[in-house]
Scaffold this active site. Structure first.
Site, PDB file in Angstrom:
ATOM      1  N   LYS A 202       0.862  -1.193   0.000  1.00 16.19           N
ATOM      2  CA  LYS A 202       0.000   0.000   0.000  1.00 16.19           C
ATOM      3  C   LYS A 202       0.890   1.233   0.000  1.00 16.19           C
ATOM      4  O   LYS A 202       1.661   1.458   0.927  1.00 16.19           O
ATOM      5  CB  LYS A 202      -0.888  -0.011   1.237  1.00 16.19           C
ATOM      6  N   ARG A 212     -11.098   9.490   1.676  1.00 15.54           N
ATOM      7  CA  ARG A 212     -10.963  10.107   3.001  1.00 15.54           C
ATOM      8  C   ARG A 212     -12.152  11.003   3.289  1.00 15.54           C
ATOM      9  O   ARG A 212     -12.607  11.114   4.432  1.00 15.54           O
ATOM     10  CB  ARG A 212      -9.633  10.852   3.107  1.00 15.54           C
ATOM     11  N   GLU A 241       7.706  -6.826   1.133  1.00 14.50           N
ATOM     12  CA  GLU A 241       6.452  -6.771   1.907  1.00 14.50           C
ATOM     13  C   GLU A 241       5.597  -8.022   1.651  1.00 14.50           C
ATOM     14  O   GLU A 241       5.049  -8.612   2.575  1.00 14.50           O
ATOM     15  CB  GLU A 241       5.637  -5.520   1.530  1.00 14.50           C
ATOM     16  N   LYS A 256      -2.158  -1.568  -3.954  1.00 10.32           N
ATOM     17  CA  LYS A 256      -3.009  -0.378  -3.871  1.00 10.32           C
ATOM     18  C   LYS A 256      -2.169   0.878  -3.897  1.00 10.32           C
ATOM     19  O   LYS A 256      -1.173   0.918  -3.179  1.00 10.32           O
ATOM     20  CB  LYS A 256      -3.776  -0.461  -2.554  1.00 10.32           C
ATOM     21  N   SER A 282     -10.253   5.384  -4.891  1.00 15.97           N
ATOM     22  CA  SER A 282     -11.238   6.448  -5.082  1.00 15.97           C
ATOM     23  C   SER A 282     -10.797   7.520  -6.071  1.00 15.97           C
ATOM     24  O   SER A 282     -11.586   7.980  -6.887  1.00 15.97           O
ATOM     25  CB  SER A 282     -11.581   7.085  -3.732  1.00 15.97           C
TER      26      SER A 282
HETATM   27  C1  PBG Z   1      -7.561   3.283   5.328  1.00 19.58           C
HETATM   28  C2  PBG Z   1      -7.864   3.071   3.902  1.00 19.58           C
HETATM   29  C3  PBG Z   1      -7.664   3.993   2.869  1.00 19.58           C
HETATM   30  C4  PBG Z   1      -8.208   3.417   1.721  1.00 19.58           C
HETATM   31  C5  PBG Z   1      -8.692   2.157   2.070  1.00 19.58           C
HETATM   32  N1  PBG Z   1      -8.458   1.939   3.423  1.00 19.58           N
HETATM   33  C6  PBG Z   1      -7.141   5.365   2.866  1.00 19.58           C
HETATM   34  C7  PBG Z   1      -5.861   5.705   3.490  1.00 19.58           C
HETATM   35  O1  PBG Z   1      -4.990   4.848   3.720  1.00 19.58           O
HETATM   36  O2  PBG Z   1      -5.708   6.871   3.794  1.00 19.58           O
HETATM   37  C8  PBG Z   1      -8.257   4.097   0.379  1.00 19.58           C
HETATM   38  C9  PBG Z   1      -9.268   3.618  -0.555  1.00 19.58           C
HETATM   39  C10 PBG Z   1      -9.578   4.526  -1.672  1.00 19.58           C
HETATM   40  O3  PBG Z   1      -8.984   5.609  -1.867  1.00 19.58           O
HETATM   41  O4  PBG Z   1     -10.472   4.158  -2.449  1.00 19.58           O
HETATM   42  N2  PBG Z   1      -6.654   2.510   5.980  1.00 19.58           N
END
Ligand code: PBG
Length: 329
Positions: A202, A212, A241, A256, A282
């Site tokens: 991630k 967010r 990882e 991600k 998103s």
């Molecule tokens: C939180 C989380 C995030 C997303 C999924 N779980 C955001 C972040 O790490 O700030 C992002 C998903 C998206 O942007 O669609 N742990």
């Protein structure tokens, strides 16, 4: 590489001539079984709130949840991923609401399991960011995110979600060592059949903005997440990882965001034998939707983007388009 001939004997266009031959030789495809649908939850009654900058994506109150679940089941989407919008008054420094067995996510899991049994899988994020008043995924002390202390809470959050009926625990927090600890504690509580989908790779990304906002952490996040989420300049680190999380007991790994990281998916596919899930996040969703809305691109771009994940080697894709694209397949 096998060279089969050369022009004029070889004409690559012969295999592209008609729709049927293209279908016959296609190397990748996508069906509803390849999709995970994220669902945002909100407190209250009769709520279906559209999310800013994510046209077509909504937060649902529990009594409206059936509308989207029925649709997902009808479309044969295997799994939904639940994300709560947490009201400000429930947030604190430690993210205590994460461990409340009557929090929004826990109630949603119970509701789905009671009414839908195993018709659809439930996946839940494990991380504190929806619940902390500083917006971080872990505990914050002297401007540092505490690793081991955070793990203690993540373990409890995982066991709690499993006890509610969650099928797939998805730690998205990026703390070190959490997969092994969560596995051990799930097993200790006899949840040995609950899966772990590790957000192994991630990146600290600028593509998470609309999410967010959707979960109510926009504006409250202090600083950034670079001390725990990965540096997008790196790829060897991604392999490390993944190998660590496989050893610790992950059943599947996530990469991600999605489209800017297809090289990473492809690399992991080459090196490891574990299901890979890509997350089209998103910001990616918003960009594509914006392009469609303004007639810059058409809706087929959605399928093109999803096929790119399959081509790179992903087994499945978390995408906010999941419930609206089957008509294009
Ligand atoms: C939180 C989380 C995030 C997303 C999924 N779980 C955001 C972040 O790490 O700030 C992002 C998903 C998206 O942007 O669609 N742990």
């Amino acid at each position: 590489m096998i060279i089969t001939g050369k022009y004029p004997n070889l004409r690559m266009r012969r295999n592209r001539r008609t729709d049927w031959i293209r279908r016959l030789v296609e190397e990748n495809n996508i069906t509803s079984s390849d999709l995970i649908l994220p669902i945002f939850l909100v407190e209250g009654k009769n709520k279906k709130q559209e999310i800013t900058n994510m046209p077509g994506v909504y937060r649902y109150s529990l009594n409206k949840l059936h509308t989207i679940l029925d649709k997902a089941i009808k479309l044969k989407i295997p799994t939904v991923a639940l994300f709560p919008y947490t009201e400000k008054k429930l947030k604190d420094a430690k993210g205590s609401e994460a461990l409340n067995e009557n929090n929004l996510v826990c109630r949603a899991i119970r509701y789905i399991k009671k009414n839908y049994k195993d018709q659809i899988g439930i996946m839940c994020d494990v991380a504190l960011d929806p619940y902390t008043n500083h917006g971080h995924d872990g505990l914050l002390k002297n401007n540092k995110i505490l690793n081991d202390e955070t793990n203690e809470i993540l373990i409890k959050q995982s066991v709690l979600q499993a006890s509610m009926g969650c099928d797939i625990i998805a730690p998205s927090d990026m703390m070190d060592g959490r997969i092994g600890l969560i596995r051990k504690n799930l097993d200790k509580h006899r949840y040995q059949d609950v899966q772990i989908l590790s957000y192994a790779v991630k990146y600290a990304s600028s593509f998470y903005g609309p999410f967010r906002n959707a979960v109510g952490t926009k504006g409250i996040l202090k600083g950034d997440k670079k001390t725990y989420q990965m540096d997008f300049k790196n790829k060897n680190e991604a392999l490390r990882e993944v190998s660590i999380d496989i050893k610790e007991g992950a059943d599947m790994v996530m990469v991600k965001p999605g489209m800017p990281y297809l090289d990473i998916i492809s690399l992991i596919k080459k090196q490891f034998q574990i299901p890979i899930i890509a997350y089209q996040v998103s910001g990616e969703y918003s960009l594509i939707m914006n392009g469609i809305k303004r007639n810059i691109i058409n809706e087929k771009a959605i399928i093109e983007s999803l096929i790119s994940f399959k081509r790179a080697g992903a087994n499945a894709i978390v995408t906010y388009f999941a419930d609206r694209i089957l008509k294009y397949l």
